[in-house]
Design a protein around this motif. Structure first.
Motif, PDB file in Angstrom:
ATOM      1  N   ALA A   1      -9.331   3.875   3.941  1.00  0.00           N
ATOM      2  CA  ALA A   1     -10.395   4.653   4.585  1.00  0.00           C
ATOM      3  C   ALA A   1     -10.006   5.046   6.007  1.00  0.00           C
ATOM      4  N   ALA A   2      -9.300   4.172   6.709  1.00  0.00           N
ATOM      5  CA  ALA A   2      -8.918   4.441   8.098  1.00  0.00           C
ATOM      6  C   ALA A   2      -7.983   5.642   8.226  1.00  0.00           C
ATOM      7  N   VAL A   3      -7.221   5.943   7.182  1.00  0.00           N
ATOM      8  CA  VAL A   3      -6.347   7.119   7.239  1.00  0.00           C
ATOM      9  C   VAL A   3      -7.018   8.344   6.623  1.00  0.00           C
ATOM     10  N   GLY A   4      -8.313   8.224   6.273  1.00  0.00           N
ATOM     11  CA  GLY A   4      -9.083   9.369   5.819  1.00  0.00           C
ATOM     12  C   GLY A   4      -9.030   9.655   4.330  1.00  0.00           C
ATOM     13  N   ARG A   5      -8.547   8.702   3.561  1.00  0.00           N
ATOM     14  CA  ARG A   5      -8.531   8.903   2.108  1.00  0.00           C
ATOM     15  C   ARG A   5      -9.734   8.197   1.499  1.00  0.00           C
ATOM     16  N   GLY A   6     -10.339   8.817   0.500  1.00  0.00           N
ATOM     17  CA  GLY A   6     -11.605   8.329  -0.032  1.00  0.00           C
ATOM     18  C   GLY A   6     -11.529   7.524  -1.307  1.00  0.00           C
ATOM     19  N   ARG A   7     -10.324   7.231  -1.793  1.00  0.00           N
ATOM     20  CA  ARG A   7     -10.183   6.475  -3.041  1.00  0.00           C
ATOM     21  C   ARG A   7      -9.068   5.455  -2.916  1.00  0.00           C
ATOM     22  N   VAL A   8      -9.280   4.346  -3.588  1.00  0.00           N
ATOM     23  CA  VAL A   8      -8.223   3.343  -3.727  1.00  0.00           C
ATOM     24  C   VAL A   8      -7.921   3.255  -5.208  1.00  0.00           C
TER      25      VAL A   8
ATOM     26  N   LEU B   1       0.856  -1.178   0.000  1.00  0.00           N
ATOM     27  CA  LEU B   1       0.000   0.000   0.000  1.00  0.00           C
ATOM     28  C   LEU B   1       0.894   1.230   0.000  1.00  0.00           C
ATOM     29  N   TRP B   2       0.793   1.992  -1.070  1.00  0.00           N
ATOM     30  CA  TRP B   2       1.592   3.208  -1.223  1.00  0.00           C
ATOM     31  C   TRP B   2       0.686   4.409  -1.009  1.00  0.00           C
ATOM     32  N   TRP B   3       1.281   5.540  -0.635  1.00  0.00           N
ATOM     33  CA  TRP B   3       0.513   6.760  -0.430  1.00  0.00           C
ATOM     34  C   TRP B   3       0.688   7.740  -1.571  1.00  0.00           C
ATOM     35  N   GLU B   4       1.517   7.387  -2.544  1.00  0.00           N
ATOM     36  CA  GLU B   4       1.623   8.136  -3.797  1.00  0.00           C
ATOM     37  C   GLU B   4       2.194   7.187  -4.844  1.00  0.00           C
ATOM     38  N   ASP B   5       1.912   7.485  -6.103  1.00  0.00           N
ATOM     39  CA  ASP B   5       2.424   6.665  -7.209  1.00  0.00           C
ATOM     40  C   ASP B   5       2.563   7.550  -8.443  1.00  0.00           C
ATOM     41  N   GLU B   6       3.550   8.417  -8.401  1.00  0.00           N
ATOM     42  CA  GLU B   6       3.731   9.371  -9.491  1.00  0.00           C
ATOM     43  C   GLU B   6       4.105   8.706 -10.804  1.00  0.00           C
ATOM     44  N   ALA B   7       4.779   7.556 -10.758  1.00  0.00           N
ATOM     45  CA  ALA B   7       5.178   6.896 -12.005  1.00  0.00           C
ATOM     46  C   ALA B   7       3.969   6.526 -12.853  1.00  0.00           C
ATOM     47  N   ALA B   8       2.863   6.151 -12.222  1.00  0.00           N
ATOM     48  CA  ALA B   8       1.655   5.773 -12.962  1.00  0.00           C
ATOM     49  C   ALA B   8       0.638   6.905 -13.014  1.00  0.00           C
ATOM     50  N   TRP B   9       0.462   7.617 -11.912  1.00  0.00           N
ATOM     51  CA  TRP B   9      -0.643   8.558 -11.781  1.00  0.00           C
ATOM     52  C   TRP B   9      -0.230  10.018 -11.881  1.00  0.00           C
ATOM     53  N   GLY B  10       1.069  10.289 -11.906  1.00  0.00           N
ATOM     54  CA  GLY B  10       1.534  11.671 -11.899  1.00  0.00           C
ATOM     55  C   GLY B  10       1.331  12.279 -10.519  1.00  0.00           C
ATOM     56  N   PRO B  11       1.697  13.547 -10.354  1.00  0.00           N
ATOM     57  CA  PRO B  11       1.471  14.211  -9.062  1.00  0.00           C
ATOM     58  C   PRO B  11      -0.031  14.270  -8.762  1.00  0.00           C
ATOM     59  N   GLN B  12      -0.399  13.911  -7.549  1.00  0.00           N
ATOM     60  CA  GLN B  12      -1.803  13.867  -7.138  1.00  0.00           C
ATOM     61  C   GLN B  12      -1.948  14.459  -5.745  1.00  0.00           C
TER      62      GLN B  12
ATOM     63  N   PRO C   1      -3.329  14.293  -1.902  1.00  0.00           N
ATOM     64  CA  PRO C   1      -3.359  13.114  -1.026  1.00  0.00           C
ATOM     65  C   PRO C   1      -4.778  12.616  -0.735  1.00  0.00           C
ATOM     66  N   VAL C   2      -5.438  12.073  -1.753  1.00  0.00           N
ATOM     67  CA  VAL C   2      -6.823  11.606  -1.592  1.00  0.00           C
ATOM     68  C   VAL C   2      -6.957  10.093  -1.746  1.00  0.00           C
ATOM     69  N   ALA C   3      -5.854   9.396  -2.069  1.00  0.00           N
ATOM     70  CA  ALA C   3      -5.964   7.970  -2.382  1.00  0.00           C
ATOM     71  C   ALA C   3      -4.825   7.170  -1.756  1.00  0.00           C
ATOM     72  N   GLY C   4      -5.072   5.882  -1.655  1.00  0.00           N
ATOM     73  CA  GLY C   4      -4.038   4.894  -1.378  1.00  0.00           C
ATOM     74  C   GLY C   4      -3.893   4.056  -2.634  1.00  0.00           C
ATOM     75  N   TYR C   5      -2.687   3.560  -2.900  1.00  0.00           N
ATOM     76  CA  TYR C   5      -2.381   2.842  -4.138  1.00  0.00           C
ATOM     77  C   TYR C   5      -1.986   1.404  -3.802  1.00  0.00           C
ATOM     78  N   VAL C   6      -2.779   0.457  -4.253  1.00  0.00           N
ATOM     79  CA  VAL C   6      -2.518  -0.958  -3.983  1.00  0.00           C
ATOM     80  C   VAL C   6      -1.606  -1.511  -5.070  1.00  0.00           C
ATOM     81  N   HIS C   7      -0.582  -2.203  -4.638  1.00  0.00           N
ATOM     82  CA  HIS C   7       0.356  -2.854  -5.551  1.00  0.00           C
ATOM     83  C   HIS C   7       0.631  -4.274  -5.074  1.00  0.00           C
ATOM     84  N   ARG C   8       0.989  -5.118  -6.008  1.00  0.00           N
ATOM     85  CA  ARG C   8       1.441  -6.483  -5.745  1.00  0.00           C
ATOM     86  C   ARG C   8       0.514  -7.266  -4.811  1.00  0.00           C
ATOM     87  N   LEU C   9      -0.749  -7.300  -5.148  1.00  0.00           N
ATOM     88  CA  LEU C   9      -1.702  -8.140  -4.422  1.00  0.00           C
ATOM     89  C   LEU C   9      -1.325  -9.586  -4.728  1.00  0.00           C
TER      90      LEU C   9
END
Length: 175
Positions: free
Chosen positions: A116-123, A71-82, A84-92
């Protein structure tokens, strides 16, 4: 499946994470899914780096560790600068030799609860564009396609194209 417990990975879990990743890669290759993961591609240092800037979670059952995800808190390589509204799931990853059917979905739901527990509304997650089964899996879990990332760099490999998927959580705090 109700006996799953989730916990953050620690340094003592590094070899387990590498094994899970390599086993998942072998499972995909045995089913003709090529171009995604290769055994030996990631080592303990990879997971150590992720733990230093994000989170790695394990799912345990009576049988032991049955899955994990990053679980990452940013992923600029894929999503660009964003913002802090999402968490990024990797390597499930699911241990196909011990996990019950449906375990992958339970891991994904646990990741959503953590976001959701850290207050972000998107995965958000990205999925290899050339893997239609996995793209369909995430869409069936409530994710919608919101874009594509062309030429995203990969560990130890060639840049690949990915489908970008997002799920708004019910208690979205960011609108």
């Amino acid at each position: 499946m109700n006996d799953l417990r989730f916990r953050p990975a620690t340094g003592t879990d590094l070899s387990t994470l590498v094994r899970l990743r390599d086993d998942a890669a072998r499972w995909m290759l045995a089913r003709g899914v090529t171009g995604q993961w290769r055994p030996g591609e990631l080592d303990e240092d990879h997971f150590r780096r992720v733990m230093a800037r994000g989170e790695v979670w394990l799912a345990e059952a009576r049988e032991g560790v049955v899955g994990a995800w990053e679980l990452w808190w940013e992923d600029e390589a894929a999503w660009g600068p964003q913002p802090p509204v999402a968490g990024y799931v990797h390597r499930l990853m699911v241990d196909r030799s011990t996990a019950a059917p449906g375990t992958g979905r339970l891991l994904l739901e646990a990741a959503e609860r953590r976001v959701a527990a850290v207050g972000r509304g998107r995965v958000r997650l990205d999925c290899l564009a050339t893997n239609p089964q996995l793209n369909a899996y995430y869409r069936a879990a409530g994710y919608r396609v919101v874009g594509h990332a062309e030429g995203k760099p990969q560990p130890g490999g060639v840049a690949k194209s990915f489908t970008l998927l997002e799920k708004r959580l019910r208690a979205a705090v960011d609108g």
